[in-house]
Write a protein that holds these residues in place. Structure first.
Motif, PDB file in Angstrom:
ATOM      1  N   LEU A  48       4.425  19.043 -18.184  1.00 38.62           N
ATOM      2  CA  LEU A  48       5.272  20.206 -17.925  1.00 38.62           C
ATOM      3  C   LEU A  48       6.691  20.009 -18.434  1.00 38.62           C
ATOM      4  CD1 LEU A  48       4.085  21.125 -14.310  1.00 38.62           C
ATOM      5  CD2 LEU A  48       3.519  22.289 -16.456  1.00 38.62           C
ATOM      6  N   LEU A  49       7.164  18.761 -18.453  1.00 34.79           N
ATOM      7  CA  LEU A  49       8.527  18.485 -18.911  1.00 34.79           C
ATOM      8  C   LEU A  49       8.587  18.160 -20.399  1.00 34.79           C
ATOM      9  CD1 LEU A  49       9.832  16.304 -15.929  1.00 34.79           C
ATOM     10  CD2 LEU A  49      10.226  18.742 -16.350  1.00 34.79           C
ATOM     11  N   GLY A  50       7.438  18.196 -21.061  1.00 39.19           N
ATOM     12  CA  GLY A  50       7.378  17.832 -22.474  1.00 39.19           C
ATOM     13  C   GLY A  50       7.454  19.027 -23.399  1.00 39.19           C
ATOM     14  N   PRO A  51       7.120  18.831 -24.674  1.00 33.54           N
ATOM     15  CA  PRO A  51       7.285  19.880 -25.677  1.00 33.54           C
ATOM     16  C   PRO A  51       6.322  21.048 -25.516  1.00 33.54           C
ATOM     17  CG  PRO A  51       6.251  17.923 -26.620  1.00 33.54           C
ATOM     18  CD  PRO A  51       6.708  17.548 -25.263  1.00 33.54           C
ATOM     19  N   SER A  52       5.144  20.819 -24.910  1.00 33.12           N
ATOM     20  CA  SER A  52       4.155  21.899 -24.800  1.00 33.12           C
ATOM     21  C   SER A  52       4.507  22.918 -23.730  1.00 33.12           C
ATOM     22  CB  SER A  52       2.768  21.317 -24.504  1.00 33.12           C
ATOM     23  OG  SER A  52       2.260  20.617 -25.612  1.00 33.12           O
ATOM     24  N   ALA A  53       5.300  22.535 -22.724  1.00 34.31           N
ATOM     25  CA  ALA A  53       5.637  23.461 -21.637  1.00 34.31           C
ATOM     26  C   ALA A  53       7.137  23.764 -21.642  1.00 34.31           C
ATOM     27  CB  ALA A  53       5.205  22.854 -20.294  1.00 34.31           C
ATOM     28  N   LEU A  54       7.947  22.833 -21.113  1.00 35.62           N
ATOM     29  CA  LEU A  54       9.385  23.073 -21.069  1.00 35.62           C
ATOM     30  C   LEU A  54       9.951  23.287 -22.467  1.00 35.62           C
ATOM     31  CD1 LEU A  54      12.079  23.157 -19.532  1.00 35.62           C
ATOM     32  CD2 LEU A  54      12.192  20.660 -19.773  1.00 35.62           C
ATOM     33  N   GLY A  55       9.538  22.474 -23.414  1.00 37.24           N
ATOM     34  CA  GLY A  55      10.030  22.610 -24.781  1.00 37.24           C
ATOM     35  C   GLY A  55       9.709  23.971 -25.368  1.00 37.24           C
ATOM     36  N   ALA A  56       8.485  24.468 -25.126  1.00 40.56           N
ATOM     37  CA  ALA A  56       8.095  25.776 -25.659  1.00 40.56           C
ATOM     38  C   ALA A  56       8.914  26.894 -25.036  1.00 40.56           C
ATOM     39  CB  ALA A  56       6.605  26.004 -25.405  1.00 40.56           C
ATOM     40  N   GLU A  65      17.183  24.934 -31.843  1.00 44.44           N
ATOM     41  CA  GLU A  65      18.288  23.995 -32.008  1.00 44.44           C
ATOM     42  C   GLU A  65      18.696  23.340 -30.704  1.00 44.44           C
ATOM     43  OE1 GLU A  65      18.450  27.203 -32.867  1.00 44.44           O
ATOM     44  OE2 GLU A  65      17.943  26.965 -35.005  1.00 44.44           O
ATOM     45  N   SER A  66      18.155  23.793 -29.578  1.00 46.80           N
ATOM     46  CA  SER A  66      18.534  23.251 -28.279  1.00 46.80           C
ATOM     47  C   SER A  66      18.106  21.794 -28.156  1.00 46.80           C
ATOM     48  CB  SER A  66      17.889  24.064 -27.157  1.00 46.80           C
ATOM     49  OG  SER A  66      18.081  23.439 -25.905  1.00 46.80           O
ATOM     50  N   PRO A  67      18.918  20.958 -27.483  1.00 46.67           N
ATOM     51  CA  PRO A  67      18.540  19.548 -27.264  1.00 46.67           C
ATOM     52  C   PRO A  67      17.242  19.397 -26.475  1.00 46.67           C
ATOM     53  CG  PRO A  67      20.865  19.895 -26.788  1.00 46.67           C
ATOM     54  CD  PRO A  67      20.272  21.249 -26.973  1.00 46.67           C
ATOM     55  N   LEU A  68      16.858  20.451 -25.736  1.00 47.96           N
ATOM     56  CA  LEU A  68      15.644  20.393 -24.925  1.00 47.96           C
ATOM     57  C   LEU A  68      14.470  21.112 -25.584  1.00 47.96           C
ATOM     58  CD1 LEU A  68      17.118  21.033 -21.352  1.00 47.96           C
ATOM     59  CD2 LEU A  68      16.465  18.854 -22.379  1.00 47.96           C
ATOM     60  N   ALA A  69      14.579  21.330 -26.892  1.00 50.05           N
ATOM     61  CA  ALA A  69      13.513  22.053 -27.592  1.00 50.05           C
ATOM     62  C   ALA A  69      12.196  21.295 -27.573  1.00 50.05           C
ATOM     63  CB  ALA A  69      13.934  22.328 -29.027  1.00 50.05           C
ATOM     64  N   ASN A  70      12.236  19.965 -27.390  1.00 49.69           N
ATOM     65  CA  ASN A  70      11.025  19.154 -27.262  1.00 49.69           C
ATOM     66  C   ASN A  70      10.821  18.645 -25.847  1.00 49.69           C
ATOM     67  OD1 ASN A  70       9.917  19.233 -29.894  1.00 49.69           O
ATOM     68  ND2 ASN A  70      11.472  17.777 -30.605  1.00 49.69           N
ATOM     69  N   GLY A  71      11.468  19.299 -24.872  1.00 48.40           N
ATOM     70  CA  GLY A  71      11.398  18.824 -23.497  1.00 48.40           C
ATOM     71  C   GLY A  71      12.466  17.778 -23.244  1.00 48.40           C
ATOM     72  N   ILE A  72      12.324  17.058 -22.143  1.00 48.63           N
ATOM     73  CA  ILE A  72      13.366  16.104 -21.768  1.00 48.63           C
ATOM     74  C   ILE A  72      13.137  14.716 -22.356  1.00 48.63           C
ATOM     75  CG2 ILE A  72      13.720  17.357 -19.604  1.00 48.63           C
ATOM     76  CD1 ILE A  72      12.407  14.973 -18.158  1.00 48.63           C
TER      77      ILE A  72
END
Length: 479
Positions: A48-56, A65-72
């Motif tokens: 959930l905190l990775g690129p597939s959920a939060l990152g998406a 361009e956000s620093p969280l584009a791939n999650g935390i």
């Protein structure tokens, strides 16, 4: 690419995630009541905190361009995690039989043959059901590759570890999404196995099918995260091991991990030898190329058996501690589950949601029907109690089967634990992460779905016929 410091922080984060997962599951009643392992909760958090959920979500709302584009999690950490399941699953399988007491084959066969037949029927039937679905629905309607038919057995019999370990094989065969589907199916199987198994225990007691009476303290003392079977150890073996540790000035877990490494190395040598034999025999030229698609972990299991037999033959079995092996394997499995779940692609799941549901429902219905209708005809004594272990294993992991056995027969009055344990020697090398599990996708690609359906149907019929006959013979011998 990643550096060694990235590996350090990747596994440090896994440790923290497991602690967080443990904290969450202890405070969410449904997770605790379903005995969901902390590693599964931790993996879900990482997903959930990775690129597939939060990152998406961040990409869709804030921008790429956000620093969280791939999650935390940094990209290097995610890369380490994506490579980890295929490594740690080898350790899991290498520890399965190290430190186990392996009795004579006559004893194993007498006690485990009914369980073996029942387990084989469950496993081969999952292939038959999957192949029928592949031929009639999954490939013609949903355009999935034929190897999707193998996902029920890989996920339900093999569990998260096998699903993660097969990721490279699926990718080489042109269906990388299969790893995500298999991991999700494994989670469905684990949860449904506990829920349905618990209901079947209650149903069995109400209808008189389960003969062992319940007691108030059932379930007490069970560690829901790490469920193992422990056998009584000869005090002389324990004393010899203590002397060994003092003489060698070595930490016990280090010595035991050394034998795990030896088992993996032997497994690798076996795999290389088989690859060489294949290259000069049936695989030469345009022949069948199979070994290239077989991962290391089923060979590591065989390596573990060979190391254990060697230790027993040389009277050095005291050098291996079964509880420590279970802890080493448990740690490796936790890492495998967390990193595998963290690497799931939710995009792939969304694109294949309906086929996923079809496979899940078909697998669950098959397993429950086999337990209800065939267990009494394949297992001669206490079939509903003993069959629960195999039902749990066929819908999740071995620990699920052990949990259900402890719920239905906490005092082991039926002998179910010994039968279930011995049965693994006749089952694990083939199905549930064994040789055929590893080879099945490549065989389907090579020969096609219909020939493989005929082959698995013949094997299923053999085990059914043998199981019925064996059950009658054992009942006669007791009569």
């Amino acid at each position: 690419m990643f550096q060694l410091i990235d590996v350090f922080w990747a596994y440090t984060l896994i440790a923290i995630l497991i602690l967080v997962g443990r904290f969450i599951r202890q405070r969410i009643g449904i997770l605790k009541s379903l005995f969901i392992p902390s590693s599964v909760v931790a993996g879900a958090i990482a997903l959930l905190l990775g690129p597939s959920a939060l990152g998406a979500v961040i990409k869709a709302t804030v921008g790429a361009e956000s620093p969280l584009a791939n999650g935390i999690f940094p990209e290097a950490i995610l890369t380490v995690w994506s490579k980890s399941p295929g490594v740690f699953i080898n350790i899991v399988f290498a520890t399965l039989f190290l430190g186990q007491m392996i009795p004579g084959w006559g004893t194993i066969w007498r006690q485990a043959s009914p369980q073996a037949a029942f387990g084989q029927v469950l496993g081969w039937g999952q292939y038959v059901i999957g192949l029928i679905l592949g031929i009639t629905v999954l490939t013609p309607i949903f355009k999935l590759p034929p190897i999707a038919a193998s996902l029920i057995e890989v996920a339900f019999e093999g569990g998260h570890g096998t699903s993660a370990g097969m990721a490279a094989t699926f990718e080489e065969l042109g269906f990388p999404q299969a790893a995500d589907l298999s991991l999700t199916l494994a989670t469905v199987g684990l949860v449904s196995g506990i829920i349905i198994g618990t209901w079947l225990i209650d149903w069995g007691r109400r209808t008189g099918r389960i003969q062992v009476q319940s007691r108030d303290e059932i379930g007490l003392g069970i560690d829901e995260d790490s469920i193992h079977t422990h056998t009584e150890e000869d005090p002389s073996i324990a004393a010899a091991r203590d002397r060994l540790f003092k003489d060698l000035l070595i930490d016990p877990i280090s010595l035991n991990f050394g034998f795990v490494g030896l088992a993996v190395a032997i497994g690798w040598l076996i795999l290389q030898a088989l690859g060489f034999i294949e290259s000069i025999t049936w695989g030469s030229g345009d022949g069948l190329k199979l070994i290239a698609f077989v991962p290391l972990f089923p060979m590591a299991l065989i390596g573990g058996i060979l190391v254990q037999l060697l230790l027993v033959r040389t009277n050095r079995s005291y050098m291996v501690s079964r509880p420590l092996m279970e802890r080493i394997g448990g740690l490796a499995l936790d890492v495998t589950i967390v990193t595998a779940l963290a690497s799931i692609s939710l995009t792939a799941l969304g694109a294949n949601l309906v086929p996923l549901l079809i496979l899940a429902v078909a697998g669950i219905v098959w397993n429950v029907c086999v337990y209800v209708f065939l267990a009494p005809r394949l297992i001669p004594f206490f079939p509903n109690e003993r069959g629960l272990g195999d039902l749990g294993q066929s819908m999740g992991v071995t620990a699920t089967g052990i949990l259900l056995l402890r719920m239905v027969d906490p005092d082991n009055r039926t002998g179910a634990f010994e039968c279930f344990a011995y049965k693994q020697l006749l089952f694990e090398p083939i199905l549930g992460g064994g040789l055929f599990t590893a080879a099945a996708p490549a065989l389907i690609v090579r020969y096609g779905s219909i020939p493989m359906l005929l082959f698995t149907s013949v094997i299923l019929a053999f085990w059914l016929i043998f199981g019925f006959w064996n059950c009658k013979q054992l009942r006669k011998s007791k009569g």
